[in-house]
Design a protein around this motif. Structure first.
Motif, PDB file in Angstrom:
ATOM      1  N   GLU A   9       5.175 -29.394  -0.737  1.00 33.46           N
ATOM      2  CA  GLU A   9       4.062 -30.261  -1.119  1.00 33.46           C
ATOM      3  C   GLU A   9       2.890 -29.420  -1.620  1.00 33.46           C
ATOM      4  OE1 GLU A   9       2.939 -33.030   1.882  1.00 33.46           O
ATOM      5  OE2 GLU A   9       4.895 -34.023   1.947  1.00 33.46           O
ATOM      6  N   TRP A  10       2.592 -28.349  -0.897  1.00 32.40           N
ATOM      7  CA  TRP A  10       1.520 -27.433  -1.302  1.00 32.40           C
ATOM      8  C   TRP A  10       1.819 -26.823  -2.666  1.00 32.40           C
ATOM      9  CZ3 TRP A  10       2.270 -22.146  -2.033  1.00 32.40           C
ATOM     10  CH2 TRP A  10       1.117 -21.379  -2.224  1.00 32.40           C
ATOM     11  N   ALA A  11       3.061 -26.366  -2.867  1.00 34.15           N
ATOM     12  CA  ALA A  11       3.436 -25.743  -4.135  1.00 34.15           C
ATOM     13  C   ALA A  11       3.313 -26.731  -5.288  1.00 34.15           C
ATOM     14  CB  ALA A  11       4.866 -25.210  -4.039  1.00 34.15           C
ATOM     15  N   ARG A  12       3.757 -27.952  -5.076  1.00 39.06           N
ATOM     16  CA  ARG A  12       3.699 -28.962  -6.150  1.00 39.06           C
ATOM     17  C   ARG A  12       2.262 -29.373  -6.427  1.00 39.06           C
ATOM     18  NH1 ARG A  12       3.444 -32.101  -9.628  1.00 39.06           N
ATOM     19  NH2 ARG A  12       5.031 -33.512 -10.473  1.00 39.06           N
ATOM     20  N   PHE A  13       1.459 -29.525  -5.381  1.00 43.09           N
ATOM     21  CA  PHE A  13       0.073 -29.970  -5.570  1.00 43.09           C
ATOM     22  C   PHE A  13      -0.736 -28.934  -6.341  1.00 43.09           C
ATOM     23  CE2 PHE A  13      -4.364 -30.506  -4.342  1.00 43.09           C
ATOM     24  CZ  PHE A  13      -4.547 -31.873  -4.484  1.00 43.09           C
ATOM     25  N   PRO A  29       4.560 -21.508  -8.406  1.00 40.11           N
ATOM     26  CA  PRO A  29       5.951 -21.351  -8.855  1.00 40.11           C
ATOM     27  C   PRO A  29       6.977 -21.761  -7.818  1.00 40.11           C
ATOM     28  CG  PRO A  29       4.921 -19.209  -8.458  1.00 40.11           C
ATOM     29  CD  PRO A  29       3.823 -20.239  -8.421  1.00 40.11           C
ATOM     30  N   GLY A  30       6.584 -21.792  -6.553  1.00 40.15           N
ATOM     31  CA  GLY A  30       7.513 -22.205  -5.513  1.00 40.15           C
ATOM     32  C   GLY A  30       6.841 -22.227  -4.156  1.00 40.15           C
ATOM     33  N   ALA A  31       7.555 -22.784  -3.179  1.00 46.38           N
ATOM     34  CA  ALA A  31       7.047 -22.811  -1.808  1.00 46.38           C
ATOM     35  C   ALA A  31       7.189 -21.424  -1.182  1.00 46.38           C
ATOM     36  CB  ALA A  31       7.821 -23.836  -0.992  1.00 46.38           C
ATOM     37  N   LEU A  32       6.336 -21.134  -0.227  1.00 51.50           N
ATOM     38  CA  LEU A  32       6.391 -19.864   0.492  1.00 51.50           C
ATOM     39  C   LEU A  32       7.278 -19.949   1.721  1.00 51.50           C
ATOM     40  CD1 LEU A  32       2.579 -18.944   0.436  1.00 51.50           C
ATOM     41  CD2 LEU A  32       4.334 -18.372  -1.262  1.00 51.50           C
ATOM     42  N   TYR A  33       7.379 -21.145   2.304  1.00 51.88           N
ATOM     43  CA  TYR A  33       8.071 -21.316   3.572  1.00 51.88           C
ATOM     44  C   TYR A  33       9.206 -22.315   3.446  1.00 51.88           C
ATOM     45  CZ  TYR A  33       3.647 -19.361   5.304  1.00 51.88           C
ATOM     46  OH  TYR A  33       2.542 -18.584   5.512  1.00 51.88           O
ATOM     47  N   ASP A  34      10.309 -22.014   4.117  1.00 53.38           N
ATOM     48  CA  ASP A  34      11.442 -22.933   4.189  1.00 53.38           C
ATOM     49  C   ASP A  34      11.438 -23.616   5.552  1.00 53.38           C
ATOM     50  OD1 ASP A  34      13.687 -24.265   3.366  1.00 53.38           O
ATOM     51  OD2 ASP A  34      14.833 -22.472   2.852  1.00 53.38           O
ATOM     52  N   GLN A  35      12.290 -24.617   5.704  1.00 54.73           N
ATOM     53  CA  GLN A  35      12.387 -25.330   6.969  1.00 54.73           C
ATOM     54  C   GLN A  35      13.061 -24.432   8.018  1.00 54.73           C
ATOM     55  OE1 GLN A  35      13.138 -26.822   3.994  1.00 54.73           O
ATOM     56  NE2 GLN A  35      11.263 -28.025   3.984  1.00 54.73           N
ATOM     57  N   ASN A  41      13.189 -30.333  -6.483  1.00 46.54           N
ATOM     58  CA  ASN A  41      13.582 -29.136  -7.234  1.00 46.54           C
ATOM     59  C   ASN A  41      12.590 -27.984  -7.112  1.00 46.54           C
ATOM     60  OD1 ASN A  41      15.976 -30.362  -8.248  1.00 46.54           O
ATOM     61  ND2 ASN A  41      14.755 -31.442  -9.789  1.00 46.54           N
ATOM     62  N   VAL A  42      11.633 -28.100  -6.214  1.00 48.03           N
ATOM     63  CA  VAL A  42      10.690 -26.996  -5.998  1.00 48.03           C
ATOM     64  C   VAL A  42      11.424 -25.897  -5.235  1.00 48.03           C
ATOM     65  CG1 VAL A  42       8.553 -26.274  -4.873  1.00 48.03           C
ATOM     66  CG2 VAL A  42       8.687 -28.522  -5.973  1.00 48.03           C
ATOM     67  N   PRO A  43      11.503 -24.682  -5.793  1.00 40.89           N
ATOM     68  CA  PRO A  43      12.224 -23.614  -5.097  1.00 40.89           C
ATOM     69  C   PRO A  43      11.396 -23.019  -3.965  1.00 40.89           C
ATOM     70  CG  PRO A  43      11.257 -22.757  -7.104  1.00 40.89           C
ATOM     71  CD  PRO A  43      10.965 -24.238  -7.096  1.00 40.89           C
ATOM     72  N   VAL A  44      12.066 -22.304  -3.080  1.00 39.44           N
ATOM     73  CA  VAL A  44      11.387 -21.539  -2.041  1.00 39.44           C
ATOM     74  C   VAL A  44      11.435 -20.073  -2.442  1.00 39.44           C
ATOM     75  CG1 VAL A  44      11.352 -20.871   0.387  1.00 39.44           C
ATOM     76  CG2 VAL A  44      12.027 -23.196  -0.259  1.00 39.44           C
ATOM     77  N   ILE A  45      10.281 -19.454  -2.575  1.00 36.75           N
ATOM     78  CA  ILE A  45      10.184 -18.057  -2.983  1.00 36.75           C
ATOM     79  C   ILE A  45      10.106 -17.183  -1.730  1.00 36.75           C
ATOM     80  CG2 ILE A  45       8.768 -16.364  -4.214  1.00 36.75           C
ATOM     81  CD1 ILE A  45       7.816 -18.640  -5.997  1.00 36.75           C
ATOM     82  N   GLU A  46      10.899 -16.135  -1.716  1.00 33.03           N
ATOM     83  CA  GLU A  46      10.885 -15.236  -0.567  1.00 33.03           C
ATOM     84  C   GLU A  46       9.515 -14.578  -0.429  1.00 33.03           C
ATOM     85  OE1 GLU A  46      13.202 -14.700   1.652  1.00 33.03           O
ATOM     86  OE2 GLU A  46      14.682 -16.030   0.742  1.00 33.03           O
ATOM     87  N   VAL A  47       8.994 -14.538   0.791  1.00 35.26           N
ATOM     88  CA  VAL A  47       7.741 -13.838   1.058  1.00 35.26           C
ATOM     89  C   VAL A  47       7.983 -12.792   2.133  1.00 35.26           C
ATOM     90  CG1 VAL A  47       6.229 -15.731   0.379  1.00 35.26           C
ATOM     91  CG2 VAL A  47       7.044 -15.601   2.731  1.00 35.26           C
TER      92      VAL A  47
END
Length: 240
Positions: free
Chosen positions: A209-213, A217-223, A23-29
């Motif tokens: 993983e970085w965002a959760r660790f 608020p969310g990941a910077l990069y998507d797959q 459920n960690v979102p990806v935040i637009e950068v």
């Protein structure tokens, strides 16, 4: 201390699982999806170990642009501690379609052992991350090891080899291997990477993983797929 199996289970219980990342979102950068080859110079050495991406990229390791700066930082951290040490990068970007294939193969191998789908997903994730949360397809995750005088130091297990003694804090490795793992972990975290303690070589920036660790608020990069990674950037250079 219990049996060896008991220790492995205790270590696994402390690791984040697929459910922790789902459920960690990806935040637009505001960053062009651009991948660059990790340069083999200065404080870095590069050698692609697994074959699944080298077949597509000719053995060149690609990562997001900011990751290269962070790798240099970590490599310099090692040099500052001991001039004989060098950071070696053995893996980076893995296309999302390759991740999906490897993950499905891991599931198929475990299906009879885990008839419950949720348990099967978690079990397969321990070997190959679920594609939707995996770090390698974002271009933000890397596999690294330490060289001393250009030769690999004892890390307890070979890099990128599936083995529960590859858990960073496995007590069943030599003292030298333990010290080298902690040294690598400190250098990579000093540069801003998040560790995955299920694999002493695995570190990431900007993924889930970085965002959760780091409780971001969310990941910077998507797959990213291999086709998308090859798109041309605004300056006309190939992204991959």
């Amino acid at each position: 201390m219990g049996t060896r199996e008991d220790v492995y289970q205790l270590l696994e219980e402390k690791m984040l699982k697929y459910a922790d990342y789902a459920n960690v979102p990806v935040i637009e950068v505001d960053e062009v999806v651009l991948f660059e080859p990790v340069p083999q110079q200065g404080v870095l050495r590069v050698e692609h170990v697994p074959a699944e991406m080298s077949e597509l990229t000719g053995g060149v390791i690609y990562v997001r642009r900011p990751v290269i700066d962070m790798l240099y930082w970590a490599g310099q951290e090692l040099k500052n501690l001991d001039r004989s040490l060098t950071l070696k990068v053995v893996y980076g970007f893995r296309a999302s379609e390759v991740q999906t294939r490897l993950y499905e193969e891991a599931k198929d191998a475990l299906r009879e052992q885990y008839p419950n789908e949720d348990e099967l997903v978690e079990a397969a994730h321990r070997n190959v991350a679920v594609p939707s949360v995996a770090g390698y397809p974002t271009g933000g995750a890397v596999a690294v090891e330490i060289l001393r005088d250009e030769q690999p130091v004892d890390m307890g297990t070979p890099v990128m080899e599936a083995n529960r003694d590859a858990f960073t804090f496995s007590p069943f490795v030599s003292r030298d291997a333990w010290d080298h793992r902690q040294l690598l972990r400190r250098a990579m975290m000093a540069a801003g990477f998040a560790p995955f303690d299920g694999e002493w070589w695995h570190f990431s920036y900007g993924d889930k993983e970085w965002a959760r660790f780091y409780r971001q608020p969310g990941a910077l990069y998507d797959q990213v797929s291999f086709a998308d990674a090859q798109k041309v950037d605004p300056d006309g250079d190939l992204a991959l």
